[in-house]
Design a protein around this motif. Sequence first.
Motif, PDB file in Angstrom:
ATOM      1  N   GLY A 146      24.808 -50.167  -2.839  1.00 27.75           N
ATOM      2  CA  GLY A 146      24.896 -51.618  -2.852  1.00 27.75           C
ATOM      3  C   GLY A 146      23.706 -52.283  -3.497  1.00 27.75           C
ATOM      4  N   ILE A 147      23.986 -53.304  -4.310  1.00 27.24           N
ATOM      5  CA  ILE A 147      22.965 -54.140  -4.935  1.00 27.24           C
ATOM      6  C   ILE A 147      23.295 -55.573  -4.540  1.00 27.24           C
ATOM      7  CG2 ILE A 147      22.010 -54.969  -7.118  1.00 27.24           C
ATOM      8  CD1 ILE A 147      22.900 -52.277  -8.366  1.00 27.24           C
ATOM      9  N   THR A 148      22.466 -56.158  -3.679  1.00 22.14           N
ATOM     10  CA  THR A 148      22.726 -57.505  -3.179  1.00 22.14           C
ATOM     11  C   THR A 148      21.621 -58.436  -3.640  1.00 22.14           C
ATOM     12  OG1 THR A 148      23.885 -56.657  -1.228  1.00 22.14           O
ATOM     13  CG2 THR A 148      23.070 -58.920  -1.120  1.00 22.14           C
ATOM     14  N   VAL A 149      21.994 -59.479  -4.353  1.00 22.58           N
ATOM     15  CA  VAL A 149      21.030 -60.468  -4.836  1.00 22.58           C
ATOM     16  C   VAL A 149      20.762 -61.466  -3.712  1.00 22.58           C
ATOM     17  CG1 VAL A 149      20.546 -62.200  -6.594  1.00 22.58           C
ATOM     18  CG2 VAL A 149      21.895 -60.165  -7.184  1.00 22.58           C
ATOM     19  N   THR A 150      19.480 -61.697  -3.407  1.00 22.96           N
ATOM     20  CA  THR A 150      19.076 -62.515  -2.259  1.00 22.96           C
ATOM     21  C   THR A 150      18.095 -63.610  -2.680  1.00 22.96           C
ATOM     22  OG1 THR A 150      17.216 -61.058  -1.720  1.00 22.96           O
ATOM     23  CG2 THR A 150      19.354 -60.518  -0.729  1.00 22.96           C
ATOM     24  N   ASP A 151      17.806 -64.503  -1.740  1.00 19.09           N
ATOM     25  CA  ASP A 151      16.867 -65.591  -2.049  1.00 19.09           C
ATOM     26  C   ASP A 151      15.434 -65.265  -1.661  1.00 19.09           C
ATOM     27  OD1 ASP A 151      17.126 -65.674   0.677  1.00 19.09           O
ATOM     28  OD2 ASP A 151      17.705 -67.787   0.795  1.00 19.09           O
ATOM     29  N   LYS A 152      15.204 -64.082  -1.087  1.00 18.11           N
ATOM     30  CA  LYS A 152      13.852 -63.660  -0.732  1.00 18.11           C
ATOM     31  C   LYS A 152      13.830 -62.151  -0.576  1.00 18.11           C
ATOM     32  CE  LYS A 152      14.605 -64.292   4.237  1.00 18.11           C
ATOM     33  NZ  LYS A 152      14.156 -64.988   5.463  1.00 18.11           N
ATOM     34  N   VAL A 153      12.644 -61.576  -0.678  1.00 15.60           N
ATOM     35  CA  VAL A 153      12.477 -60.131  -0.509  1.00 15.60           C
ATOM     36  C   VAL A 153      12.701 -59.753   0.951  1.00 15.60           C
ATOM     37  CG1 VAL A 153      10.797 -58.247  -0.557  1.00 15.60           C
ATOM     38  CG2 VAL A 153      10.931 -59.848  -2.468  1.00 15.60           C
ATOM     39  N   GLU A 154      13.531 -58.756   1.166  1.00 16.94           N
ATOM     40  CA  GLU A 154      13.738 -58.187   2.496  1.00 16.94           C
ATOM     41  C   GLU A 154      13.143 -56.784   2.493  1.00 16.94           C
ATOM     42  OE1 GLU A 154      17.789 -58.445   3.812  1.00 16.94           O
ATOM     43  OE2 GLU A 154      18.135 -60.305   2.701  1.00 16.94           O
ATOM     44  N   PRO A 155      12.037 -56.541   3.180  1.00 10.64           N
ATOM     45  CA  PRO A 155      11.383 -55.236   3.134  1.00 10.64           C
ATOM     46  C   PRO A 155      12.347 -54.094   3.441  1.00 10.64           C
ATOM     47  CG  PRO A 155       9.998 -56.813   4.266  1.00 10.64           C
ATOM     48  CD  PRO A 155      11.319 -57.493   4.051  1.00 10.64           C
ATOM     49  N   GLY A 156      12.134 -52.971   2.763  1.00  8.48           N
ATOM     50  CA  GLY A 156      12.992 -51.816   2.926  1.00  8.48           C
ATOM     51  C   GLY A 156      12.595 -50.950   4.108  1.00  8.48           C
ATOM     52  N   TYR A 157      13.269 -49.810   4.208  1.00  6.76           N
ATOM     53  CA  TYR A 157      13.122 -48.910   5.361  1.00  6.76           C
ATOM     54  C   TYR A 157      11.663 -48.555   5.624  1.00  6.76           C
ATOM     55  CZ  TYR A 157      13.737 -44.815   8.366  1.00  6.76           C
ATOM     56  OH  TYR A 157      13.664 -43.909   9.397  1.00  6.76           O
ATOM     57  N   TRP A 158      10.985 -47.998   4.627  1.00  2.35           N
ATOM     58  CA  TRP A 158       9.605 -47.554   4.850  1.00  2.35           C
ATOM     59  C   TRP A 158       8.624 -48.717   4.885  1.00  2.35           C
ATOM     60  CZ3 TRP A 158       8.489 -43.293   7.068  1.00  2.35           C
ATOM     61  CH2 TRP A 158       9.338 -42.203   6.935  1.00  2.35           C
ATOM     62  N   GLU A 159       9.003 -49.824   4.268  1.00  4.17           N
ATOM     63  CA  GLU A 159       8.120 -50.988   4.290  1.00  4.17           C
ATOM     64  C   GLU A 159       8.055 -51.603   5.679  1.00  4.17           C
ATOM     65  OE1 GLU A 159      10.276 -52.736   1.153  1.00  4.17           O
ATOM     66  OE2 GLU A 159       9.496 -51.229  -0.247  1.00  4.17           O
ATOM     67  N   HIS A 160       9.121 -51.485   6.442  1.00  6.73           N
ATOM     68  CA  HIS A 160       9.080 -51.913   7.842  1.00  6.73           C
ATOM     69  C   HIS A 160       8.145 -51.025   8.666  1.00  6.73           C
ATOM     70  CE1 HIS A 160      11.943 -55.178   8.051  1.00  6.73           C
ATOM     71  NE2 HIS A 160      12.824 -54.486   7.338  1.00  6.73           N
ATOM     72  N   LEU A 161       7.842 -49.834   8.148  1.00  8.02           N
ATOM     73  CA  LEU A 161       6.979 -48.890   8.852  1.00  8.02           C
ATOM     74  C   LEU A 161       5.580 -48.828   8.247  1.00  8.02           C
ATOM     75  CD1 LEU A 161       9.603 -46.042   9.423  1.00  8.02           C
ATOM     76  CD2 LEU A 161       8.848 -47.794  11.036  1.00  8.02           C
ATOM     77  N   GLY A 162       5.250 -49.797   7.373  1.00  8.36           N
ATOM     78  CA  GLY A 162       3.871 -49.898   6.919  1.00  8.36           C
ATOM     79  C   GLY A 162       3.613 -49.667   5.448  1.00  8.36           C
ATOM     80  N   TYR A 163       4.613 -49.178   4.680  1.00  8.17           N
ATOM     81  CA  TYR A 163       4.386 -48.995   3.247  1.00  8.17           C
ATOM     82  C   TYR A 163       4.367 -50.351   2.550  1.00  8.17           C
ATOM     83  CZ  TYR A 163       5.158 -43.915   3.389  1.00  8.17           C
ATOM     84  OH  TYR A 163       5.063 -42.576   3.615  1.00  8.17           O
ATOM     85  N   ASP A 164       3.684 -50.424   1.399  1.00 11.18           N
ATOM     86  CA  ASP A 164       3.600 -51.668   0.644  1.00 11.18           C
ATOM     87  C   ASP A 164       4.955 -52.039   0.039  1.00 11.18           C
ATOM     88  OD1 ASP A 164       0.947 -51.806   1.230  1.00 11.18           O
ATOM     89  OD2 ASP A 164       0.229 -51.432  -0.802  1.00 11.18           O
ATOM     90  N   VAL A 165       5.269 -53.336   0.055  1.00 13.88           N
ATOM     91  CA  VAL A 165       6.490 -53.822  -0.581  1.00 13.88           C
ATOM     92  C   VAL A 165       6.361 -53.740  -2.096  1.00 13.88           C
ATOM     93  CG1 VAL A 165       7.974 -55.829  -0.903  1.00 13.88           C
ATOM     94  CG2 VAL A 165       7.106 -55.293   1.374  1.00 13.88           C
ATOM     95  N   ASP A 166       5.223 -54.144  -2.629  1.00 11.53           N
ATOM     96  CA  ASP A 166       4.938 -53.965  -4.051  1.00 11.53           C
ATOM     97  C   ASP A 166       4.239 -52.626  -4.215  1.00 11.53           C
ATOM     98  OD1 ASP A 166       5.974 -56.423  -4.976  1.00 11.53           O
ATOM     99  OD2 ASP A 166       4.175 -57.450  -4.297  1.00 11.53           O
ATOM    100  N   ALA A 167       4.978 -51.643  -4.722  1.00  7.98           N
ATOM    101  CA  ALA A 167       4.519 -50.252  -4.653  1.00  7.98           C
ATOM    102  C   ALA A 167       4.104 -49.702  -6.004  1.00  7.98           C
ATOM    103  CB  ALA A 167       5.622 -49.380  -4.054  1.00  7.98           C
ATOM    104  N   TRP A 168       3.302 -50.464  -6.750  1.00 10.07           N
ATOM    105  CA  TRP A 168       2.848 -49.994  -8.051  1.00 10.07           C
ATOM    106  C   TRP A 168       1.997 -48.734  -7.896  1.00 10.07           C
ATOM    107  CZ3 TRP A 168       5.544 -52.613 -11.395  1.00 10.07           C
ATOM    108  CH2 TRP A 168       5.867 -53.952 -11.139  1.00 10.07           C
ATOM    109  N   VAL A 169       2.302 -47.725  -8.689  1.00  2.72           N
ATOM    110  CA  VAL A 169       1.537 -46.483  -8.619  1.00  2.72           C
ATOM    111  C   VAL A 169       0.081 -46.742  -9.000  1.00  2.72           C
ATOM    112  CG1 VAL A 169       1.229 -44.184  -9.602  1.00  2.72           C
ATOM    113  CG2 VAL A 169       3.530 -45.015  -9.080  1.00  2.72           C
ATOM    114  N   GLY A 170      -0.822 -46.330  -8.115  1.00  2.00           N
ATOM    115  CA  GLY A 170      -2.246 -46.477  -8.359  1.00  2.00           C
ATOM    116  C   GLY A 170      -2.830 -47.808  -7.950  1.00  2.00           C
ATOM    117  N   HIS A 171      -1.963 -48.747  -7.541  1.00  2.00           N
ATOM    118  CA  HIS A 171      -2.458 -50.069  -7.170  1.00  2.00           C
ATOM    119  C   HIS A 171      -1.863 -50.539  -5.848  1.00  2.00           C
ATOM    120  CE1 HIS A 171      -4.269 -50.545 -11.142  1.00  2.00           C
ATOM    121  NE2 HIS A 171      -3.136 -50.096 -11.655  1.00  2.00           N
ATOM    122  N   SER A 172      -1.473 -49.614  -4.997  1.00  2.00           N
ATOM    123  CA  SER A 172      -0.888 -49.988  -3.711  1.00  2.00           C
ATOM    124  C   SER A 172      -1.025 -48.831  -2.742  1.00  2.00           C
ATOM    125  CB  SER A 172       0.595 -50.356  -3.871  1.00  2.00           C
ATOM    126  OG  SER A 172       1.342 -49.230  -4.284  1.00  2.00           O
TER     127      SER A 172
END
Length: 246
Positions: free
Chosen positions: A211-237
């Motif tokens: 599923g690809i759902t277009v939304t009006d705001k970012v909804e953190p994903g599975y691991w982001e709810h457990l502490g991973y960064d939402v913006d997950a740029w390699v080397g900068h997060s």
Amino acid sequence: MNSEQSGVGRPPEEGRPVGRRVFLGTLGLGALGVVAAPALQRGMEAFLGTMSGKDPTGLTGLLPNGGGFRYYSVAASVPHKGPADYRLTVDGLVDHPGSYTLADLRAQPQTRLVKDVQCVTGWRVPGTPFEGVRLSRLLDAAGVRDTARAIRFTCFDGTYTESLTLDQARRADVLVALRMQDKDIGHDHGGPVRLYVAPMYFYKSAKWLSGITVTDKVEPGYWEHLGYDVDAWVGHSNGRSDEPTS
């Protein structure tokens, strides 16, 4: 991670630490795999994937394998889907919601990228080819509304989710991927269709995409709810300093 990446393993309470004899045996297999034939390497990868799912110590993740990937899932089991029953839905804040079969996706123009894959747990697989449809193409076909700001991704494992901002999703190096390492994506790698976000840590590249759902705001994903960064740029997060993958 829902990945090899696939998620970081099953929930710890389902596993038991590996014993000394099993660990030493696994280490021996890992060393053998470095010089083994490709068929033996693939078998070893599957063995290490099974072991890592039952090893909350993370020790099996330190062992070498032929392809370099580690296999994880955050669900107890994941159904297999193929041409007869796979569907990818695009909905939310769009003018033309729709559903794609595998044949539909294969009929779209395909983009091939060759980039390093970097897992947030530390391992990297260099020069990995991915091929598929640019996510931006599917969004354009759906007619994204002016109020849209982000994308939420769901998976047919029934558990994993991910997110991107709309600007991130429109990058040329973000694919709805159908092929990996120059072959159709297999079930363990998240097939038949997965997300591939080249410049971000591999947990963003959601497996078993449905599923690809277009939304009006970012909804953190599975691991982001457990502490991973939402913006997950390699080397900068995520507190890491890995070399960027692109």
